[in-house]
Every structure is written in C-alpha cells, then in structure tokens.
Motif scaffolding. Structure first.
Motif, short mmCIF file in Angstrom:
data_model
loop_
_atom_site.label_atom_id
_atom_site.label_comp_id
_atom_site.label_asym_id
_atom_site.label_seq_id
_atom_site.Cartn_x
_atom_site.Cartn_y
_atom_site.Cartn_z
N GLN A 104 0.81 -1.13 -0.01
CA GLN A 104 -0.21 0.06 -0.16
C GLN A 104 0.85 1.39 0.10
OE1 GLN A 104 -2.43 -0.83 3.61
NE2 GLN A 104 -4.24 -1.11 2.13
N ASP A 105 0.28 2.31 -0.44
CA ASP A 105 0.89 3.74 -0.41
C ASP A 105 0.33 4.43 0.74
OD1 ASP A 105 2.68 3.34 -2.42
OD2 ASP A 105 1.83 4.51 -3.64
N TYR A 106 1.20 5.39 1.59
CA TYR A 106 0.78 6.10 2.65
C TYR A 106 0.93 7.67 2.40
CZ TYR A 106 0.87 1.47 4.85
OH TYR A 106 0.68 0.09 4.86
N TYR A 107 -0.50 8.14 2.92
CA TYR A 107 -0.30 9.83 2.78
C TYR A 107 -0.70 10.36 3.99
CZ TYR A 107 -0.81 8.63 -2.41
OH TYR A 107 -0.66 7.93 -3.60
N LEU A 108 0.06 11.47 4.23
CA LEU A 108 0.20 12.04 5.50
C LEU A 108 -1.09 12.74 6.00
CD1 LEU A 108 1.93 12.81 7.93
CD2 LEU A 108 2.65 14.96 6.59
N GLU A 109 -2.03 13.28 4.65
CA GLU A 109 -3.12 13.99 5.04
C GLU A 109 -4.30 12.62 5.42
OE1 GLU A 109 -2.83 13.43 0.58
OE2 GLU A 109 -1.46 13.84 2.04
N ASP A 110 -4.26 11.65 5.36
CA ASP A 110 -4.99 10.54 5.79
C ASP A 110 -5.13 10.57 7.48
OD1 ASP A 110 -5.63 10.18 3.31
OD2 ASP A 110 -4.61 8.50 3.11
N TYR A 111 -4.16 11.04 8.36
CA TYR A 111 -4.06 10.90 9.59
C TYR A 111 -4.56 12.27 10.44
CZ TYR A 111 -1.64 6.75 8.30
OH TYR A 111 -1.32 5.70 7.74
N SER A 112 -4.82 11.96 11.72
CA SER A 112 -5.08 13.07 12.63
C SER A 112 -4.29 14.18 12.60
CB SER A 112 -5.54 12.54 13.92
OG SER A 112 -4.48 12.42 14.58
N GLY A 113 -4.85 15.52 12.69
CA GLY A 113 -4.22 16.68 12.61
C GLY A 113 -3.11 16.47 13.78
N TRP A 114 -3.53 16.30 14.81
CA TRP A 114 -2.34 16.04 15.90
C TRP A 114 -1.04 15.31 15.76
CZ3 TRP A 114 -0.17 12.79 19.20
CH2 TRP A 114 0.73 13.19 20.40
N LEU A 115 -1.51 14.27 15.09
CA LEU A 115 -0.23 13.40 14.54
C LEU A 115 0.62 13.94 13.49
CD1 LEU A 115 -1.70 9.72 14.77
CD2 LEU A 115 -0.12 10.68 16.25
N GLN A 116 -0.30 14.58 12.63
CA GLN A 116 0.43 15.33 11.59
C GLN A 116 1.53 16.34 12.06
OE1 GLN A 116 -1.57 16.44 8.14
NE2 GLN A 116 -3.36 15.04 8.55
N LYS A 117 0.87 17.17 12.97
CA LYS A 117 1.94 18.46 13.43
C LYS A 117 3.00 17.75 14.19
CE LYS A 117 -2.27 21.65 14.05
NZ LYS A 117 -2.93 22.36 14.91
N ARG A 118 2.66 16.85 15.07
CA ARG A 118 3.94 16.24 15.75
C ARG A 118 4.85 15.70 14.87
NH1 ARG A 118 4.35 17.85 20.85
NH2 ARG A 118 5.14 15.84 21.64
N VAL A 119 4.62 14.93 14.00
CA VAL A 119 5.66 14.18 13.05
C VAL A 119 6.21 15.12 11.93
CG1 VAL A 119 4.17 13.43 11.13
CG2 VAL A 119 6.03 11.81 11.82
N THR A 120 5.71 16.24 11.87
CA THR A 120 6.15 17.25 10.83
C THR A 120 6.96 18.24 11.64
OG1 THR A 120 4.15 18.49 10.74
CG2 THR A 120 4.45 17.09 8.98
N ASP A 121 7.15 18.17 12.82
CA ASP A 121 7.90 19.15 13.51
C ASP A 121 9.54 18.53 13.50
OD1 ASP A 121 9.48 19.57 16.48
OD2 ASP A 121 8.08 21.02 16.02
N ASP A 122 10.32 19.85 13.02
CA ASP A 122 11.50 19.46 12.64
C ASP A 122 12.31 18.76 13.94
OD1 ASP A 122 11.26 20.52 10.21
OD2 ASP A 122 12.04 22.45 10.69
N SER A 123 12.06 18.92 15.02
CA SER A 123 12.99 18.51 16.28
C SER A 123 12.64 16.99 16.09
CB SER A 123 12.75 19.22 17.31
OG SER A 123 11.35 19.19 17.86
N TYR A 124 11.16 16.40 16.11
CA TYR A 124 10.74 15.31 16.34
C TYR A 124 11.11 14.34 15.20
CZ TYR A 124 8.07 16.25 20.67
OH TYR A 124 7.81 16.39 21.71
N TRP A 125 10.92 15.09 13.97
CA TRP A 125 10.91 14.23 12.53
C TRP A 125 12.78 13.96 12.60
CZ3 TRP A 125 9.10 10.87 10.23
CH2 TRP A 125 9.71 10.20 8.98
#
Length: 286
Positions: free
Chosen positions: A111-132
């Motif tokens: 399967q392919d995976y797309y970031l917009e499919d996940y909850s906004g809170w998880l998106q914000k956390r994983v896209t934060d430069d320090s966390y990522w």
C-alpha cells in the motif's frame, strides 16, 4: 484483617522487582556514548517510568507491611493519579489513531501512505523538525531499507516480484518513491526516471533520491508510513494498558481496604490505650 495488607505488600514487591530492569535499561541507554538519536530518544521515558514505579511500589510495600498509614495514603494517592493518567492515555490514543490507513495500489501487493489521511495532532507532531529529525535518524539507523534487498543467484528480484511483496508501512513510505511518481524499478531502493518521469503532483517525487542515506526519508509518505506503524503499535499498547488498568483498579481497591484496616487498628489501639490510662488508680498523697 491483615489479608489485604499482605496482598498489597506482595503485589508491590513484584512491581518493585519489575521496575529494576526498566530503570536499568534507561540508565544503560544514557551511558552509551555511541548510541543513536533513536536510543537517546527512548532513555528518559524509561528512566521516569522506572523511578515512578519503584517509588510507588516502595511506598505501598512499606505502608502495607509495616502498617504505616501515612505511606499507604501516599501510595493510594499516587496510584489514583496513575489510574487517571492511564485512562486519559487510553482515550487519547484511541482518538488520535482513529483515522488513517494505507491506500491500496492497483496491481501492487503493498500500500501507499499519505500524510493527510491521519489526524491533525499526529501530523503536527511528526512534521515538527525536532521530532522528525530524531525519528528519521531512527529509521535510517535501523537499516530497514537495506534489509529489503533480496537476491537470487546474484541478481536482484524482478520488478513483478517486488510489486507483489507485502511491505510494512515504513518500507513502503520511506524506502521507495510513491507509486504515482511513475519511477522505474531497478532494485528495491534504486529507481530511475527512464520511461516514466514524473506523473504525479506530489512533492515527494522531487524529494526522492537514490542516495542510500537519503532515499525518501524527507518525504511525507515516509512520515505517513511511520504514523501507520505508530498507530498499530499504539493500538497494541492500548490493549495492554486496558489490562493494566483493570489490574491497577483491583490493586487500588485492595489498597483502600488495607488503608481502612490500618485506620481501624490505629483507632482501636488509641481507644485501648485511653481505657488503660483511665483504669489506672490514682495515687494517694499522704
């Protein structure tokens, strides 16, 4: 009357023993000079959890076995906080992982995976430069992409064989370009533009690199793959937490019974001492 005290003492002695390897693991990670960001990222949660369990267990053990009402009160208070936090975590984990999953791809086993499919809170956390930055280091240091490679008689597997493989979310999102990019398979982690070029509008198509230290680690598909993996892990952890929550509630009820027993015994002793004092004859002064 002391059965509940003994049960609380036994349970907390066992949890105290379990806290030792947890705390030891955190300390071991913190002392490794060459540990990766992935390991350093895990050390403090382990140390905090280990110390918390150890302190609460000691308070419960001492309070129940030595009939110390104050320590048992502290134990029950801390246990109540742990139960409330655990309930909150279970609810929170369910809410933030209720959205998102992989998308099926035509003629592909993965399967392919797309970031917009996940909850906004998880998106914000994983896209934060320090966390990522820490997570990306984890993925790269785990060599998950290098382990994908398969050879048969010294040759890489064919494209048709690879397309039917069941890749996990991290492998699909981080180790290969998204299918919509139309890149041509050479091997599991090397894809060319020959004959296909860019057919999608995704920025991930531009972020992909055949450099084995880069690949798609900066892609949104990689972040989505990590979130898909986290979602599965959190769902499993939530089941374990629910079981732990039930056990903690049972222990908490037993602890409350032990606390009442201690208070009753303290009151009985105080009442007995008062009666003995009153029963003593007064001395006559001549």
């Amino acid at each position: 009357m002391r059965t509940s005290n003994h049960l609380v003492g036994l349970v907390n002695f066992v949890t105290f023993l379990l806290s030792i390897p947890i705390l030891g693991g955190g300390i071991w990670l913190s002392t490794k000079a060459n540990s990766s960001d992935c390991l350093r990222f895990l050390q403090w949660p382990l140390i905090v959890i280990g110390v918390s369990i150890m302190v609460i267990s000691l308070a419960g053990f001492a309070g129940s076995c030595y009939r110390n009402t104050f320590l048992l009160w502290v134990y029950l208070f801390c246990m109540f906080i742990v139960i409330v936090v655990l309930i909150g975590f279970v609810i929170f984990a369910y809410v933030v992982t209720s959205k998102g999953s992989g998308r099926d791809v035509l003629n592909r086993g993965y399967q392919d995976y797309y970031l917009e499919d996940y909850s906004g809170w998880l998106q914000k956390r994983v896209t934060d430069d320090s966390y990522w930055g820490k997570i990306r280091s984890c993925v790269r240091d785990s060599k998950v992409c290098g382990k994908m490679r398969r050879t048969y008689g010294g040759y890489y597997e064919s494209a048709d064989t690879f397309y039917q493989r069941k890749l996990n979310p991290v492998q699909s999102g981080c180790c290969k370009p998204p299918t919509e990019c139309g890149k041509v398979y050479n091997n599991e982690t090397f894809w060319s533009d020959q004959g296909g070029g860019l057919v999608g509008n995704s920025n991930d198509c531009l972020k992909w690199s055949n450099d084995q230290s880069v690949l798609c680690y900066n892609c949104d598909s990689c972040k989505a793959g990590v979130l898909a993996s986290i979602k599965k892990s959190w769902r499993k952890v939530s089941v374990i937490n629910i079981v732990m929550l039930i056990l903690l509630v049972i222990v908490y009820v037993i602890g409350c019974a032990a606390f009442r027993n201690n208070r009753r015994m303290d009151n009985d002793e105080s009442y007995g001492e008062t009666r003995m004092t009153k029963a003593q004859p007064s001395r006559l002064n001549f």
